[in-house]
Scaffold this motif. Sequence first.
Motif, PDB file in Angstrom:
ATOM      1  N   ARG A  36       0.833  -1.205   0.000  1.00 53.10           N
ATOM      2  CA  ARG A  36       0.000   0.000   0.000  1.00 53.10           C
ATOM      3  C   ARG A  36       0.868   1.255   0.000  1.00 53.10           C
ATOM      4  O   ARG A  36       1.868   1.353   0.697  1.00 53.10           O
ATOM      5  CB  ARG A  36      -0.909   0.002   1.223  1.00 53.10           C
ATOM      6  CG  ARG A  36      -1.743   1.272   1.377  1.00 53.10           C
ATOM      7  CD  ARG A  36      -2.764   1.168   2.492  1.00 53.10           C
ATOM      8  NE  ARG A  36      -2.161   0.778   3.756  1.00 53.10           N
ATOM      9  CZ  ARG A  36      -2.872   0.596   4.874  1.00 53.10           C
ATOM     10  NH1 ARG A  36      -4.194   0.746   4.853  1.00 53.10           N
ATOM     11  NH2 ARG A  36      -2.261   0.232   5.989  1.00 53.10           N
ATOM     12  N   GLY A  37       0.471   2.241  -0.819  1.00 55.26           N
ATOM     13  CA  GLY A  37       1.189   3.497  -0.901  1.00 55.26           C
ATOM     14  C   GLY A  37       2.240   3.561  -1.989  1.00 55.26           C
ATOM     15  O   GLY A  37       2.743   4.641  -2.284  1.00 55.26           O
ATOM     16  N   GLN A  38       2.576   2.440  -2.598  1.00 56.35           N
ATOM     17  CA  GLN A  38       3.565   2.438  -3.678  1.00 56.35           C
ATOM     18  C   GLN A  38       2.879   2.395  -5.043  1.00 56.35           C
ATOM     19  O   GLN A  38       1.660   2.192  -5.136  1.00 56.35           O
ATOM     20  CB  GLN A  38       4.516   1.250  -3.516  1.00 56.35           C
ATOM     21  CG  GLN A  38       5.356   1.305  -2.256  1.00 56.35           C
ATOM     22  CD  GLN A  38       6.416   0.218  -2.224  1.00 56.35           C
ATOM     23  OE1 GLN A  38       6.677  -0.452  -3.218  1.00 56.35           O
ATOM     24  NE2 GLN A  38       7.033   0.042  -1.065  1.00 56.35           N
ATOM     25  N   ASP A  39       3.667   2.585  -6.100  1.00 57.64           N
ATOM     26  CA  ASP A  39       3.142   2.537  -7.459  1.00 57.64           C
ATOM     27  C   ASP A  39       3.054   1.096  -7.940  1.00 57.64           C
ATOM     28  O   ASP A  39       3.943   0.282  -7.659  1.00 57.64           O
ATOM     29  CB  ASP A  39       4.004   3.345  -8.417  1.00 57.64           C
ATOM     30  CG  ASP A  39       4.005   4.830  -8.079  1.00 57.64           C
ATOM     31  OD1 ASP A  39       3.122   5.260  -7.318  1.00 57.64           O
ATOM     32  OD2 ASP A  39       4.893   5.547  -8.576  1.00 57.64           O
ATOM     33  N   ALA A  40       1.993   0.800  -8.690  1.00 57.06           N
ATOM     34  CA  ALA A  40       1.795  -0.539  -9.248  1.00 57.06           C
ATOM     35  C   ALA A  40       1.812  -0.465 -10.771  1.00 57.06           C
ATOM     36  O   ALA A  40       1.296   0.487 -11.366  1.00 57.06           O
ATOM     37  CB  ALA A  40       0.470  -1.126  -8.779  1.00 57.06           C
ATOM     38  N   LYS A 112       0.504   5.243  -6.266  1.00 61.02           N
ATOM     39  CA  LYS A 112       0.141   5.227  -4.840  1.00 61.02           C
ATOM     40  C   LYS A 112      -1.158   4.462  -4.602  1.00 61.02           C
ATOM     41  O   LYS A 112      -2.190   5.038  -4.278  1.00 61.02           O
ATOM     42  CB  LYS A 112       0.036   6.656  -4.304  1.00 61.02           C
ATOM     43  CG  LYS A 112       1.352   7.425  -4.363  1.00 61.02           C
ATOM     44  CD  LYS A 112       1.220   8.816  -3.793  1.00 61.02           C
ATOM     45  CE  LYS A 112       2.545   9.557  -3.838  1.00 61.02           C
ATOM     46  NZ  LYS A 112       2.451  10.927  -3.296  1.00 61.02           N
ATOM     47  N   VAL A 113      -1.077   3.172  -4.744  1.00 59.40           N
ATOM     48  CA  VAL A 113      -2.267   2.338  -4.646  1.00 59.40           C
ATOM     49  C   VAL A 113      -2.796   2.301  -3.212  1.00 59.40           C
ATOM     50  O   VAL A 113      -2.046   2.450  -2.236  1.00 59.40           O
ATOM     51  CB  VAL A 113      -1.974   0.904  -5.125  1.00 59.40           C
ATOM     52  CG1 VAL A 113      -1.619   0.896  -6.601  1.00 59.40           C
ATOM     53  CG2 VAL A 113      -0.850   0.276  -4.299  1.00 59.40           C
ATOM     54  N   HIS A 114      -4.103   2.107  -3.073  1.00 65.12           N
ATOM     55  CA  HIS A 114      -4.783   1.950  -1.800  1.00 65.12           C
ATOM     56  C   HIS A 114      -5.385   0.548  -1.744  1.00 65.12           C
ATOM     57  O   HIS A 114      -5.407  -0.183  -2.737  1.00 65.12           O
ATOM     58  CB  HIS A 114      -5.870   3.009  -1.638  1.00 65.12           C
ATOM     59  CG  HIS A 114      -5.368   4.410  -1.758  1.00 65.12           C
ATOM     60  ND1 HIS A 114      -4.643   5.032  -0.770  1.00 65.12           N
ATOM     61  CD2 HIS A 114      -5.472   5.313  -2.770  1.00 65.12           C
ATOM     62  CE1 HIS A 114      -4.336   6.259  -1.150  1.00 65.12           C
ATOM     63  NE2 HIS A 114      -4.822   6.451  -2.370  1.00 65.12           N
ATOM     64  N   LEU A 115      -5.890   0.212  -0.569  1.00 67.54           N
ATOM     65  CA  LEU A 115      -6.531  -1.090  -0.428  1.00 67.54           C
ATOM     66  C   LEU A 115      -7.749  -1.198  -1.341  1.00 67.54           C
ATOM     67  O   LEU A 115      -8.086  -2.291  -1.814  1.00 67.54           O
ATOM     68  CB  LEU A 115      -6.941  -1.312   1.028  1.00 67.54           C
ATOM     69  CG  LEU A 115      -5.791  -1.536   2.018  1.00 67.54           C
ATOM     70  CD1 LEU A 115      -6.327  -1.644   3.437  1.00 67.54           C
ATOM     71  CD2 LEU A 115      -4.999  -2.787   1.653  1.00 67.54           C
ATOM     72  N   THR A 138      -5.979  -9.666 -15.413  1.00 63.28           N
ATOM     73  CA  THR A 138      -4.875  -9.672 -14.452  1.00 63.28           C
ATOM     74  C   THR A 138      -5.415  -9.287 -13.082  1.00 63.28           C
ATOM     75  O   THR A 138      -6.476  -8.650 -12.980  1.00 63.28           O
ATOM     76  CB  THR A 138      -3.754  -8.708 -14.880  1.00 63.28           C
ATOM     77  OG1 THR A 138      -2.674  -8.814 -13.953  1.00 63.28           O
ATOM     78  CG2 THR A 138      -4.241  -7.281 -14.912  1.00 63.28           C
ATOM     79  N   GLN A 139      -4.666  -9.634 -12.032  1.00 66.71           N
ATOM     80  CA  GLN A 139      -5.122  -9.414 -10.665  1.00 66.71           C
ATOM     81  C   GLN A 139      -4.138  -8.516  -9.927  1.00 66.71           C
ATOM     82  O   GLN A 139      -2.938  -8.759  -9.931  1.00 66.71           O
ATOM     83  CB  GLN A 139      -5.244 -10.751  -9.924  1.00 66.71           C
ATOM     84  CG  GLN A 139      -5.835 -10.646  -8.535  1.00 66.71           C
ATOM     85  CD  GLN A 139      -7.342 -10.480  -8.554  1.00 66.71           C
ATOM     86  OE1 GLN A 139      -7.997 -10.838  -9.547  1.00 66.71           O
ATOM     87  NE2 GLN A 139      -7.901  -9.951  -7.488  1.00 66.71           N
ATOM     88  N   LEU A 140      -4.670  -7.472  -9.285  1.00 66.32           N
ATOM     89  CA  LEU A 140      -3.854  -6.588  -8.449  1.00 66.32           C
ATOM     90  C   LEU A 140      -4.118  -6.919  -6.984  1.00 66.32           C
ATOM     91  O   LEU A 140      -5.270  -6.912  -6.527  1.00 66.32           O
ATOM     92  CB  LEU A 140      -4.183  -5.123  -8.717  1.00 66.32           C
ATOM     93  CG  LEU A 140      -3.487  -4.095  -7.814  1.00 66.32           C
ATOM     94  CD1 LEU A 140      -1.979  -4.188  -7.952  1.00 66.32           C
ATOM     95  CD2 LEU A 140      -3.975  -2.681  -8.122  1.00 66.32           C
ATOM     96  N   TYR A 141      -3.039  -7.189  -6.258  1.00 67.88           N
ATOM     97  CA  TYR A 141      -3.146  -7.549  -4.839  1.00 67.88           C
ATOM     98  C   TYR A 141      -2.324  -6.531  -4.037  1.00 67.88           C
ATOM     99  O   TYR A 141      -1.089  -6.578  -4.042  1.00 67.88           O
ATOM    100  CB  TYR A 141      -2.618  -8.959  -4.603  1.00 67.88           C
ATOM    101  CG  TYR A 141      -2.978  -9.553  -3.273  1.00 67.88           C
ATOM    102  CD1 TYR A 141      -4.070 -10.402  -3.121  1.00 67.88           C
ATOM    103  CD2 TYR A 141      -2.212  -9.280  -2.146  1.00 67.88           C
ATOM    104  CE1 TYR A 141      -4.398 -10.959  -1.899  1.00 67.88           C
ATOM    105  CE2 TYR A 141      -2.522  -9.833  -0.922  1.00 67.88           C
ATOM    106  CZ  TYR A 141      -3.615 -10.665  -0.799  1.00 67.88           C
ATOM    107  OH  TYR A 141      -3.937 -11.209   0.427  1.00 67.88           O
ATOM    108  N   VAL A 142      -3.027  -5.627  -3.372  1.00 68.19           N
ATOM    109  CA  VAL A 142      -2.375  -4.601  -2.555  1.00 68.19           C
ATOM    110  C   VAL A 142      -2.228  -5.131  -1.137  1.00 68.19           C
ATOM    111  O   VAL A 142      -3.216  -5.491  -0.491  1.00 68.19           O
ATOM    112  CB  VAL A 142      -3.185  -3.292  -2.547  1.00 68.19           C
ATOM    113  CG1 VAL A 142      -2.488  -2.234  -1.695  1.00 68.19           C
ATOM    114  CG2 VAL A 142      -3.373  -2.783  -3.970  1.00 68.19           C
TER     115      VAL A 142
END
Length: 349
Positions: A36-40, A112-115, A138-142
């Motif tokens: 969380r908080g970083q770039d994806a 800056k991804v969030h939950l 595709t799947q994003l897992y924060v």
Amino acid sequence: MWQQTQSFCLVLSVIITGSLSVPWSMAVSPVVFVPRGQDAVLSCSFTHPRQQHYSGTITVKWLARESKAPPFFRCTVKNDSVGGINDCGASGLKYSLEGDPRWGELSLLIRKVHLEDNGTYFCRVELQGLWKQDQKETQLYVTAEPQISSLSVVETSSDGAPRRLQCEAEGHPLPTVSWLSASGAALGDQVQTSMVGSYRLVSSVPYLEGEVLSCRVENRLGAAERRYPASNTLKITLTVCGLIVMLLLLTGLVFYMRSRARVESPPVYENTATVGANPSAIYGNADEVENHRLQSSDCPAEGDVELQLVYSALSLPGSTSSQHARFKSQQEETDIAAGVLYSPLNVKQ
């Protein structure tokens, strides 16, 4: 005849697709893990048979949650253009393309991804005309370390029921909650825990006034713990240290002011009536020089300073004894009346 038909179909297929060695394809990362908080970056790339000769437009679309949902990100670039990719790579926005579609790069950058950004995403590319390719998933897992957002006592709605100590926490994966007594023993009776959304939960235990309890939350990424009531040891320590520093500063200031006052105090001279307004009348060409000093006697218990005047006469080389005797006689008469001690001092070569 059959062989001729097969050959004709093969040639027709080459004409339609452009090349057999470069077929349609699209590749994505199945799962992307980001704290969380970083770039994806959700990677996505594609190839098509006419990549080298295609001069139409390439439209990139990214969808979320459902395959038929409206795209939340869309941009278009002309394949034979030589400039920038304009809105596809706009900086400062939450969503933009990481690559260049003209080179088959369709990766999406999420800053800056969030939950709440967790979930399924779909990468889709469309070419102008009949050249069109379906989307890939595709799947994003924060991920998020567990955190305790609040720990407080709440009143119960039932009459006579004891108050409860409530702990609110969040994390991904969803953390587990445990309650500890002041001795560190785990509490298991009457613990109530419930989920509030996909990444938050609330847990509570009965609380009696004066008890010291701790809420601990943990998942595979870490743990967090908070005690109720909060310890005031650090606050007390900082307060005491601050008072000590202030006292030291005040003490140093007092000593400094007293020392400065003593240094800057001007000398006190007696017999101003005798000297008059023109001291040079007596000292200007005289062989004897008057020197007044202030000597401090031992300070009494109350702290008052007792001063005693001392008079000294200098006998300079070359002065006559008659001049010295005359000046001494005049000065002694005045000083004895003023209570000044007289001390002769002879200077010899």
